[in-house]
Write a protein that holds these residues in place. Structure first.
Motif, PDB file in Angstrom:
ATOM      1  N   ILE A 158      26.000-109.219 -49.493  1.00 21.19           N
ATOM      2  CA  ILE A 158      26.603-110.198 -50.402  1.00 21.19           C
ATOM      3  C   ILE A 158      27.676-109.544 -51.262  1.00 21.19           C
ATOM      4  CG2 ILE A 158      26.127-111.653 -52.418  1.00 21.19           C
ATOM      5  CD1 ILE A 158      23.390-112.275 -51.065  1.00 21.19           C
ATOM      6  N   LEU A 159      27.418-108.333 -51.759  1.00 18.15           N
ATOM      7  CA  LEU A 159      28.418-107.622 -52.563  1.00 18.15           C
ATOM      8  C   LEU A 159      29.669-107.303 -51.746  1.00 18.15           C
ATOM      9  CD1 LEU A 159      26.235-105.104 -54.593  1.00 18.15           C
ATOM     10  CD2 LEU A 159      27.541-107.028 -55.491  1.00 18.15           C
ATOM     11  N   VAL A 160      29.472-106.816 -50.533  1.00 21.12           N
ATOM     12  CA  VAL A 160      30.614-106.462 -49.683  1.00 21.12           C
ATOM     13  C   VAL A 160      31.422-107.709 -49.331  1.00 21.12           C
ATOM     14  CG1 VAL A 160      31.246-105.582 -47.397  1.00 21.12           C
ATOM     15  CG2 VAL A 160      29.595-104.343 -48.802  1.00 21.12           C
ATOM     16  N   LEU A 161      30.742-108.792 -48.994  1.00 19.79           N
ATOM     17  CA  LEU A 161      31.455-110.035 -48.704  1.00 19.79           C
ATOM     18  C   LEU A 161      32.216-110.545 -49.929  1.00 19.79           C
ATOM     19  CD1 LEU A 161      28.860-111.873 -46.449  1.00 19.79           C
ATOM     20  CD2 LEU A 161      31.037-110.839 -45.774  1.00 19.79           C
ATOM     21  N   GLY A 162      31.676-110.339 -51.113  1.00 21.05           N
ATOM     22  CA  GLY A 162      32.381-110.722 -52.329  1.00 21.05           C
ATOM     23  C   GLY A 162      33.649-109.919 -52.536  1.00 21.05           C
ATOM     24  N   VAL A 163      33.579-108.617 -52.266  1.00 23.18           N
ATOM     25  CA  VAL A 163      34.772-107.764 -52.384  1.00 23.18           C
ATOM     26  C   VAL A 163      35.820-108.180 -51.357  1.00 23.18           C
ATOM     27  CG1 VAL A 163      35.623-105.397 -52.133  1.00 23.18           C
ATOM     28  CG2 VAL A 163      33.504-105.822 -53.367  1.00 23.18           C
ATOM     29  N   ALA A 166      45.513-109.827 -49.664  1.00 19.48           N
ATOM     30  CA  ALA A 166      45.356-108.728 -48.708  1.00 19.48           C
ATOM     31  C   ALA A 166      44.472-109.185 -47.555  1.00 19.48           C
ATOM     32  CB  ALA A 166      44.731-107.522 -49.396  1.00 19.48           C
ATOM     33  N   ASP A 167      44.672-108.572 -46.399  1.00 22.81           N
ATOM     34  CA  ASP A 167      43.823-108.904 -45.254  1.00 22.81           C
ATOM     35  C   ASP A 167      42.436-108.292 -45.395  1.00 22.81           C
ATOM     36  OD1 ASP A 167      45.716-110.423 -43.983  1.00 22.81           O
ATOM     37  OD2 ASP A 167      46.528-108.727 -42.859  1.00 22.81           O
ATOM     38  N   PHE A 168      42.373-107.053 -45.893  1.00 22.76           N
ATOM     39  CA  PHE A 168      41.110-106.350 -46.039  1.00 22.76           C
ATOM     40  C   PHE A 168      41.212-105.446 -47.263  1.00 22.76           C
ATOM     41  CE2 PHE A 168      37.724-103.384 -44.826  1.00 22.76           C
ATOM     42  CZ  PHE A 168      36.754-104.297 -44.420  1.00 22.76           C
ATOM     43  N   PRO A 169      40.151-105.281 -48.042  1.00 20.21           N
ATOM     44  CA  PRO A 169      40.224-104.445 -49.244  1.00 20.21           C
ATOM     45  C   PRO A 169      40.337-102.958 -48.906  1.00 20.21           C
ATOM     46  CG  PRO A 169      37.983-105.216 -48.900  1.00 20.21           C
ATOM     47  CD  PRO A 169      38.839-105.900 -47.886  1.00 20.21           C
ATOM     48  N   ASP A 170      40.825-102.194 -49.853  1.00 20.41           N
ATOM     49  CA  ASP A 170      40.890-100.744 -49.699  1.00 20.41           C
ATOM     50  C   ASP A 170      39.481-100.165 -49.699  1.00 20.41           C
ATOM     51  OD1 ASP A 170      43.720-100.541 -51.928  1.00 20.41           O
ATOM     52  OD2 ASP A 170      43.687-100.758 -49.748  1.00 20.41           O
ATOM     53  N   VAL A 171      39.361 -98.971 -49.154  1.00 15.85           N
ATOM     54  CA  VAL A 171      38.067 -98.288 -49.134  1.00 15.85           C
ATOM     55  C   VAL A 171      37.573 -98.036 -50.555  1.00 15.85           C
ATOM     56  CG1 VAL A 171      36.899 -96.164 -48.409  1.00 15.85           C
ATOM     57  CG2 VAL A 171      38.564 -97.241 -46.909  1.00 15.85           C
ATOM     58  N   ALA A 172      38.490 -97.770 -51.476  1.00 11.48           N
ATOM     59  CA  ALA A 172      38.113 -97.522 -52.869  1.00 11.48           C
ATOM     60  C   ALA A 172      37.487 -98.755 -53.511  1.00 11.48           C
ATOM     61  CB  ALA A 172      39.336 -97.084 -53.674  1.00 11.48           C
ATOM     62  N   LEU A 190      35.644-101.012 -51.694  1.00 16.54           N
ATOM     63  CA  LEU A 190      34.364-101.219 -51.017  1.00 16.54           C
ATOM     64  C   LEU A 190      33.341-100.128 -51.325  1.00 16.54           C
ATOM     65  CD1 LEU A 190      35.362-102.377 -47.436  1.00 16.54           C
ATOM     66  CD2 LEU A 190      34.169-103.692 -49.164  1.00 16.54           C
ATOM     67  N   ALA A 191      33.799 -98.927 -51.633  1.00 14.03           N
ATOM     68  CA  ALA A 191      32.905 -97.780 -51.796  1.00 14.03           C
ATOM     69  C   ALA A 191      31.793 -97.993 -52.819  1.00 14.03           C
ATOM     70  CB  ALA A 191      33.711 -96.532 -52.129  1.00 14.03           C
ATOM     71  N   PRO A 192      32.065 -98.506 -54.019  1.00 14.37           N
ATOM     72  CA  PRO A 192      30.962 -98.660 -54.984  1.00 14.37           C
ATOM     73  C   PRO A 192      29.841 -99.578 -54.485  1.00 14.37           C
ATOM     74  CG  PRO A 192      33.054 -98.867 -56.106  1.00 14.37           C
ATOM     75  CD  PRO A 192      33.346 -98.844 -54.643  1.00 14.37           C
ATOM     76  N   ALA A 193      30.198-100.674 -53.841  1.00 13.50           N
ATOM     77  CA  ALA A 193      29.176-101.598 -53.326  1.00 13.50           C
ATOM     78  C   ALA A 193      28.382-100.943 -52.201  1.00 13.50           C
ATOM     79  CB  ALA A 193      29.827-102.886 -52.849  1.00 13.50           C
ATOM     80  N   LEU A 194      29.061-100.237 -51.319  1.00 13.16           N
ATOM     81  CA  LEU A 194      28.373 -99.594 -50.200  1.00 13.16           C
ATOM     82  C   LEU A 194      27.478 -98.448 -50.658  1.00 13.16           C
ATOM     83  CD1 LEU A 194      31.188 -99.564 -47.508  1.00 13.16           C
ATOM     84  CD2 LEU A 194      29.132-100.962 -47.547  1.00 13.16           C
ATOM     85  N   VAL A 195      27.971 -97.623 -51.570  1.00 13.26           N
ATOM     86  CA  VAL A 195      27.173 -96.494 -52.060  1.00 13.26           C
ATOM     87  C   VAL A 195      25.934 -96.996 -52.803  1.00 13.26           C
ATOM     88  CG1 VAL A 195      27.172 -94.548 -53.682  1.00 13.26           C
ATOM     89  CG2 VAL A 195      29.087 -94.876 -52.122  1.00 13.26           C
TER      90      VAL A 195
END
Length: 69
Positions: free
Chosen positions: A25-30, A39-45, A47-52
């Motif tokens: 849910i967090l990743v889909l929100g980002v 943007a088509d897709f968010p930067d890794v920076a 997405l990183a906090p949600a994934l970690v």
């Protein structure tokens, strides 16, 4: 809320599934926020906090769900 509801049962499998669902849910929100921003897709920076956090909480719940006494 999803993670909390599944952790309330005290079952490790459900708790881990709850943390994975919460992470999704967090990743889909980002991703949705990036799409709304143009943007088509968010930067890794972004997405990183949600994934970690999701990986850390999934590992913590798989290691042991706290007992509810």
């Amino acid at each position: 809320v999803v993670g909390s509801l599944l952790c309330a049962r005290g079952n490790r499998g459900l708790a881990a599934c709850g943390m994975l669902a919460a992470t999704a849910i967090l990743v889909l929100g980002v991703i949705a926020a990036a799409r709304l921003g143009g943007a088509d897709f968010p930067d890794v920076a972004q997405l990183a906090p949600a994934l970690v956090a999701g990986i850390a909480m999934t590992c913590a719940t798989a290691a042991g769900v706290p007992s509810r006494e």
